[in-house]
Design an enzyme around this catalytic site. Structure first.
Site, PDB file in Angstrom:
ATOM      1  N   ARG A  17      10.136   7.937  -0.233  1.00  0.00           N
ATOM      2  CA  ARG A  17      11.710   8.009  -0.445  1.00  0.00           C
ATOM      3  C   ARG A  17      12.242   7.867  -1.645  1.00  0.00           C
ATOM      4  NH1 ARG A  17      13.644   4.819   4.885  1.00  0.00           N
ATOM      5  NH2 ARG A  17      11.696   3.629   4.484  1.00  0.00           N
ATOM      6  N   GLU A  57      13.588  -1.335  18.782  1.00  0.00           N
ATOM      7  CA  GLU A  57      14.029  -0.198  17.646  1.00  0.00           C
ATOM      8  C   GLU A  57      15.406   0.466  17.946  1.00  0.00           C
ATOM      9  OE1 GLU A  57      12.363  -0.049  14.741  1.00  0.00           O
ATOM     10  OE2 GLU A  57      10.904  -1.813  15.644  1.00  0.00           O
ATOM     11  N   ASN A  65      15.495  -7.377  12.697  1.00  0.00           N
ATOM     12  CA  ASN A  65      13.932  -7.956  12.392  1.00  0.00           C
ATOM     13  C   ASN A  65      13.837  -7.590  10.781  1.00  0.00           C
ATOM     14  OD1 ASN A  65      11.024  -8.728  12.081  1.00  0.00           O
ATOM     15  ND2 ASN A  65      10.566  -6.497  12.852  1.00  0.00           N
ATOM     16  N   ALA A  95       0.712  -1.184   0.097  1.00  0.00           N
ATOM     17  CA  ALA A  95       0.020  -0.126  -0.080  1.00  0.00           C
ATOM     18  C   ALA A  95       0.840   1.370  -0.148  1.00  0.00           C
ATOM     19  CB  ALA A  95      -0.984   0.051   1.192  1.00  0.00           C
TER      20      ALA A  95
END
Length: 485
Positions: A31, A173, A188, A26
């Site tokens: 970028r 993160e 991940n 989607a």
């Protein structure tokens, strides 16, 4: 990474379970600085998403693959509708977790949902199957596909419960990692397998309490862990597989990797590719052994090339079929054309869609063809246009010949039967038929059918005026003398 042993109790096999694949497709490609859907940018001659669909459809039937589309959804749907997959529209786009929320109706009836990224075209069917099997064997609620990178900067780190354990403690993160966690190189990938009942029972607990106000699928690991559900991870043996395409530079890198792998595969199968780093060969091209591909060749689309052929430099061949022992000389362009065995093309020939060149035929320099059949052993060697024509065997087409096939509104056929000789600079005005064995004299304009074994001469009668040129020069000289005086 130490070997991870699955539980010892009996578990279901993939044959006993309904398994779906959801492809995240989607995104806008912000970028990439592009107005086009991210997943429709191409590498290896196909849209990014087409590679992912191809890999997924080798693991589950195409009807069990769903693309979750959003930005320019209808363009994406149209581009890959022929694959037979399903579609779910995510509008608005509020993150990866939200994508599965809107896909709930399509996916809830399955036992396992595998989640792939539509912008990661290097993923293999073997890795998808391994993710599936590991997930089932471990009876997990969620399984992450991970990779170990030499430079993991920017990626979320996978924290396992213990070294060598399959179970995941957390996904952290980059911006939230401690100095010790930043030393971890296992990341991940964004590819997952879920137990569908566990996923949809808890997906409503996702929150938008983050900087972007989106629902992140990554957060399901923490949610399921708190519920004492089993969250595990399996590492891919090929980190390249999980690479996404977020910038133009990354697109180029993936394209280069894919095309290099394609050349290596072809060379391993007996094809000679001189300076493969200069050639552009699409993923679905097929070439038989003992064919030679020279530098700076482009072989695109679903091109098929037989054995013992020679493709010389600077030729571009698109969606075409080339037989055995064919020579394509430098600088030729072929688009949806068929060239039979032992034919010779070029240099600088242009075979447009619908061109079929017969066995042993020659199409020479600066010859253009469109929607024609050129028979066995026939030749059109120089400066010729042949369009909407059926040309028999053993025909000679002289230099400068053209078929006049278009009257500004309609196209008409030219038929040239076996053994015909067409002299240089002839104009064949369609519809017209040149019967077997006939001759057309050089410089003729042929507007009527030519009978078998006859000579057609369609040019103005030649007149020679003796002394005309000398008289002209003398007159000019006299006029010039008068002006000077």
């Amino acid at each position: 990474m130490p070997k991870i042993n699955p539980p010892t109790q009996k578990v279901s096999s993939s044959r006993d379970l309904r398994i779906a694949v959801a492809i995240m497709a989607a995104g806008k490609g912000t970028r990439l600085k592009s107005k086009h859907p991210k997943v429709l940018h191409q590498v290896g001659g196909k849209p990014l998403i087409a590679h992912v669909i191809g890999a997924a459809a080798r693991v589950v039937p195409a009807k069990d693959v769903y693309a979750i589309i959003g930005h320019e959804a209808e363009l994406v749907r149209k581009a890959v509708a022929h694959t037979g997959i399903g579609f779910v529209v995510q509008d608005p786009q509020r993150g990866t977790g939200h994508a599965l929320m809107v896909a709930r109706e399509a996916l809830a009836a399955y036992d396992v949902v595998i989640v792939l990224s539509g912008d990661a075209p290097l993923i293999s069917s073997e890795t998808i199957a391994r993710l599936r099997d590991f997930h089932i064997a471990n009876q997990a609620a969620m399984t992450l596909l991970t990779a170990t990178l030499a430079n993991p900067a920017g990626y979320g780190r996978v924290i396992r419960k213990t070294s060598g354990s399959a179970e995941v403690k957390a996904i952290v993160e980059q911006k939230s990692t401690t100095p010790a966690e930043r030393e971890i190189r296992e990341i991940n990938s964004g590819f997952y397998a879920f137990s569908a009942p566990a996923l949809f029972a808890s997906i409503g607990k996702l929150s938008t309490a983050n900087a972007h106000g989106e629902y992140y699928l990554t957060d399901m690991a923490g949610i399921l862990s708190k519920e004492k559900a089993r969250v595990v991870a399996v590492e891919t043996s090929n980190p390249h597989e999980i690479l996404g395409s977020n910038t133009r530079a990354e697109l180029a890198e993936i394209d280069q990797h894919m095309r290099s792998a394609k050349c290596q595969k072809l060379m391993a199968e007996g094809v000679t590719i001189l300076y493969p780093q200069t050639c552009v060969i699409d993923n679905e091209v097929e070439i038989s052994a003992d064919t030679v591909v020279e530098p700076f060749v482009q072989l695109l689309g679903r091109t098929r090339i037989g054995s013992d052929s020679l493709i010389r430099s600077y030729s571009i061949i698109v969606d075409s079929e080339i037989g055995d022992g064919v020579t394509i000389r430098p600088g030729c362009i072929l688009d949806r054309a068929v060239v039979r065995s032992q034919a010779v093309i070029g240099p600088y020939s242009h075979l447009r869609p619908g061109s079929e060149i017969g066995e042993g035929a020659h199409v020479g320099n600066f010859v253009e063809t469109k929607k024609i059949k050129l028979g066995k052993g026939s030749k059109a060697n120089h400066l010729t246009y042949l369009g909407d024509a059926v040309i028999g065997e053993g025909v000679n087409i002289g230099a400068g010949t053209i078929t006049c096939n278009y009257d500004g509104k309609n196209k008409f056929m030219t038929i040239v039967e076996d053994g015909v000789f067409i002299g240089s600079d002839s104009t064949l005005v369609a519809p017209v038929t040149i019967k077997r064995g006939a001759y057309v004299a050089a410089g003729s304009c042929i507007t009527k059918d030519v009978a078998e074994d006859s000579l057609a001469l369609g040019r103005a009668h030649q007149t020679v005026k003796q002394g005309w040129a000398k008289a002209k020069r003398d007159t000019a000289k006299a006029e010039n003398k008068d002006v000077q005086s």
